[in-house]
Design a protein around this motif. Structure first.
Motif, PDB file in Angstrom:
ATOM      1  N   ILE A  77       0.849  -1.185   0.000  1.00  0.00           N
ATOM      2  CA  ILE A  77       0.000   0.000   0.000  1.00  0.00           C
ATOM      3  C   ILE A  77       0.887   1.239   0.000  1.00  0.00           C
ATOM      4  CG2 ILE A  77      -1.750   1.331   1.245  1.00  0.00           C
ATOM      5  CD1 ILE A  77      -2.739  -1.225   2.503  1.00  0.00           C
ATOM      6  N   LEU A  78       0.578   2.159  -0.905  1.00  0.00           N
ATOM      7  CA  LEU A  78       1.174   3.490  -0.860  1.00  0.00           C
ATOM      8  C   LEU A  78       0.134   4.420  -0.260  1.00  0.00           C
ATOM      9  CD1 LEU A  78       2.958   3.848  -4.331  1.00  0.00           C
ATOM     10  CD2 LEU A  78       3.893   3.049  -2.177  1.00  0.00           C
ATOM     11  N   ASP A  79       0.392   4.904   0.940  1.00  0.00           N
ATOM     12  CA  ASP A  79      -0.609   5.682   1.670  1.00  0.00           C
ATOM     13  C   ASP A  79      -0.206   7.148   1.742  1.00  0.00           C
ATOM     14  OD1 ASP A  79      -2.974   5.995   2.964  1.00  0.00           O
ATOM     15  OD2 ASP A  79      -2.549   4.530   4.536  1.00  0.00           O
ATOM     16  N   ASP A  80      -1.181   7.976   2.095  1.00  0.00           N
ATOM     17  CA  ASP A  80      -0.977   9.407   2.330  1.00  0.00           C
ATOM     18  C   ASP A  80      -0.359  10.120   1.128  1.00  0.00           C
ATOM     19  OD1 ASP A  80      -2.016   9.189   4.909  1.00  0.00           O
ATOM     20  OD2 ASP A  80      -0.062   8.697   5.760  1.00  0.00           O
ATOM     21  N   LEU A  81      -0.806   9.776  -0.079  1.00  0.00           N
ATOM     22  CA  LEU A  81      -0.326  10.463  -1.273  1.00  0.00           C
ATOM     23  C   LEU A  81      -1.042  11.801  -1.421  1.00  0.00           C
ATOM     24  CD1 LEU A  81      -0.222   7.541  -3.870  1.00  0.00           C
ATOM     25  CD2 LEU A  81       1.737   8.675  -2.801  1.00  0.00           C
ATOM     26  N   GLN A  82      -0.272  12.852  -1.741  1.00  0.00           N
ATOM     27  CA  GLN A  82      -0.869  14.152  -1.977  1.00  0.00           C
ATOM     28  C   GLN A  82      -1.807  14.086  -3.189  1.00  0.00           C
ATOM     29  OE1 GLN A  82      -0.592  16.869   0.026  1.00  0.00           O
ATOM     30  NE2 GLN A  82       0.503  15.429   1.368  1.00  0.00           N
ATOM     31  N   PRO A  83      -2.904  14.857  -3.181  1.00  0.00           N
ATOM     32  CA  PRO A  83      -3.888  14.785  -4.276  1.00  0.00           C
ATOM     33  C   PRO A  83      -3.287  14.985  -5.655  1.00  0.00           C
ATOM     34  CG  PRO A  83      -4.780  16.045  -2.440  1.00  0.00           C
ATOM     35  CD  PRO A  83      -3.334  15.783  -2.110  1.00  0.00           C
ATOM     36  N   ASP A  84      -2.334  15.939  -5.799  1.00  0.00           N
ATOM     37  CA  ASP A  84      -1.779  16.183  -7.124  1.00  0.00           C
ATOM     38  C   ASP A  84      -0.925  15.012  -7.594  1.00  0.00           C
ATOM     39  OD1 ASP A  84       0.110  16.628  -5.177  1.00  0.00           O
ATOM     40  OD2 ASP A  84       1.062  18.318  -6.220  1.00  0.00           O
ATOM     41  N   ARG A  85      -0.194  14.373  -6.672  1.00  0.00           N
ATOM     42  CA  ARG A  85       0.619  13.211  -7.044  1.00  0.00           C
ATOM     43  C   ARG A  85      -0.277  12.011  -7.356  1.00  0.00           C
ATOM     44  NH1 ARG A  85       5.597  12.529  -3.342  1.00  0.00           N
ATOM     45  NH2 ARG A  85       6.112  14.379  -4.554  1.00  0.00           N
ATOM     46  N   PHE A  86      -1.314  11.840  -6.561  1.00  0.00           N
ATOM     47  CA  PHE A  86      -2.267  10.753  -6.780  1.00  0.00           C
ATOM     48  C   PHE A  86      -2.934  10.885  -8.150  1.00  0.00           C
ATOM     49  CE2 PHE A  86      -6.608   9.081  -6.467  1.00  0.00           C
ATOM     50  CZ  PHE A  86      -6.392   7.808  -5.975  1.00  0.00           C
ATOM     51  N   GLN A  87      -3.427  12.099  -8.458  1.00  0.00           N
ATOM     52  CA  GLN A  87      -4.068  12.323  -9.760  1.00  0.00           C
ATOM     53  C   GLN A  87      -3.054  12.224 -10.883  1.00  0.00           C
ATOM     54  OE1 GLN A  87      -7.467  12.818 -10.355  1.00  0.00           O
ATOM     55  NE2 GLN A  87      -6.807  12.515 -12.480  1.00  0.00           N
ATOM     56  N   GLY A  88      -1.814  12.609 -10.607  1.00  0.00           N
ATOM     57  CA  GLY A  88      -0.783  12.540 -11.626  1.00  0.00           C
ATOM     58  C   GLY A  88      -0.524  11.123 -12.097  1.00  0.00           C
ATOM     59  N   VAL A  89      -0.547  10.158 -11.177  1.00  0.00           N
ATOM     60  CA  VAL A  89      -0.347   8.758 -11.561  1.00  0.00           C
ATOM     61  C   VAL A  89      -1.523   8.262 -12.398  1.00  0.00           C
ATOM     62  CG1 VAL A  89       0.079   6.409 -10.742  1.00  0.00           C
ATOM     63  CG2 VAL A  89       1.022   8.344  -9.489  1.00  0.00           C
TER      64      VAL A  89
END
Length: 345
Positions: free
Chosen positions: A206-218
């Motif tokens: 699990i990759l947790d606590d990803l910032q919204p911009d990084r999460f959407q970027g993936v």
């Protein structure tokens, strides 16, 4: 909605009622694939013939198509041979020239009577008679290769979470493509996101606590991979691509859905038996599409013949049409030969 079912002998089936219902309500290819048939429509009740009353997939599919009619549906069991004969008669009926059908002709052939014979196949030139089995050009096309260069395969999730989206994507794909049935789940929360990786149904990391911009970027990087527009989706959208990775044929399926706080996604990788099953489903859909297009071509040719009775037909396109039909016939013959001699035999 679906109502009570009727079983037992099918009795007399009236093609005069069935054929118009196939034209207007349940398309031929649906009837063929799901082994169903609209038998009659009376007093806001549709009688649906089914070969297998226990086939919930077929019944649910029919229910979805018929929902717009706002009528009740009763099912009636019919024999598989009778179903086949009726569909054969439907094709024969559509292929007849207008005005050829006699008023005294029976509605359908009896169940044990032979179905209409297909047109005899014309002889092909000698150079199509090679003893070596030919292959369709499509079968020889090379799938694009997926090249990944991960550099953090041994790194813990905390390190991966700090990578930029373009650098993180190959790390995730290298893990999910390692073997079996891999999945990536992108779960978005109010102020952060997390990515879960599973292999054959077992959670791996699990990759947790990803910032919204990084999460959407993936997610956007995955959209680019499968050629999906980067515009946020307003409803669920799914794209699939086939690739070769380390000499293994894979199907990569991305599904993006709108969530409460933004886009969420699910990436699945199919290979081996799962991929083969998917390909069989796709072949079935393609063959039904081809059958539908062939029916449309036959109708157009019938229209041309009708208009020829009152106007002079220009012959400039006929040689091209004739050559095209010869090519199509040849391709169908190759497909029949390939189905009779599948790879590996």
């Amino acid at each position: 909605m679906l109502a009570n079912s009727q079983t037992g002998g099918a009795g007399h089936l009236d093609s005069g009622q069935i054929f118009p219902l196939v034209d207007s309500i349940l398309p031929f290819e649906v009837c063929l694939h799901h082994q169903i048939l609209p038998l009659s429509l009376k007093d806001n009740t549709l009688c649906l013939g089914v070969v297998n009353p226990e086939d919930e997939v077929a019944l649910n599919y029919a229910h979805q198509i018929l929902a717009y009619l706002n009528c009740s549906v009763v099912t009636r069991q019919i024999g598989a041979e009778e179903h086949r004969s009726l569909l054969s008669a439907y094709l024969y009926h559509n292929n007849e020239k207008p005005g050829d059908k006699s008023a005294s002709e029976p509605a359908i052939a009896p169940e044990n009577s032979p179905s209409p014979e297909p047109p005899k196949k014309s002889a092909t030139p000698a150079q199509k008679r090679s003893p070596a089995r030919e292959k369709s050009p499509v079968a020889n096309e090379m799938l694009p290769r997926l090249e990944l260069k991960p550099t953090h395969l041994g790194s813990p999730p905390e390190v991966l979470a700090q990578l930029s989206p373009p650098a993180l994507l190959p790390e995730l794909l290298a893990r999910v493509l390692a073997g079996g049935i891999g999945r990536l789940y992108f779960e978005r929360q109010a102020s952060k996101g997390r990515i879960l990786w599973s292999q054959d149904g077992v959670l791996q990391s699990i990759l947790d606590d990803l910032q919204p911009d990084r999460f959407q970027g993936v997610i956007n990087e995955l959209k680019r991979l499968v050629k999906m527009p980067l515009v946020p989706v307003s409803q669920a959208k799914q794209m699939e691509i086939e690739r070769v990775y380390r000499n293994t044929h894979l199907l990569i399926r991305l599904r993006v859905v709108p969530g409460e706080h933004g886009e969420e996604a699910n990436l699945q990788v199919l290979r081996g038996a799962a991929l083969k099953f998917y390909q069989q489903q796709q072949l079935s859909k393609l063959s039904l599409d081809g059958l539908r297009l062939a029916q449309q071509l036959q109708k157009k040719l019938n229209e041309i013949q009708v208009r020829c009775a009152s106007a002079t037909l220009s012959s400039e396109n006929l040689p091209l049409l004739h050559q095209l039909l010869k090519n199509v016939t040849h391709q169908v013959e190759l497909l029949i030969e390939q189905s009779d001699n599948p790879p590996g035999e």
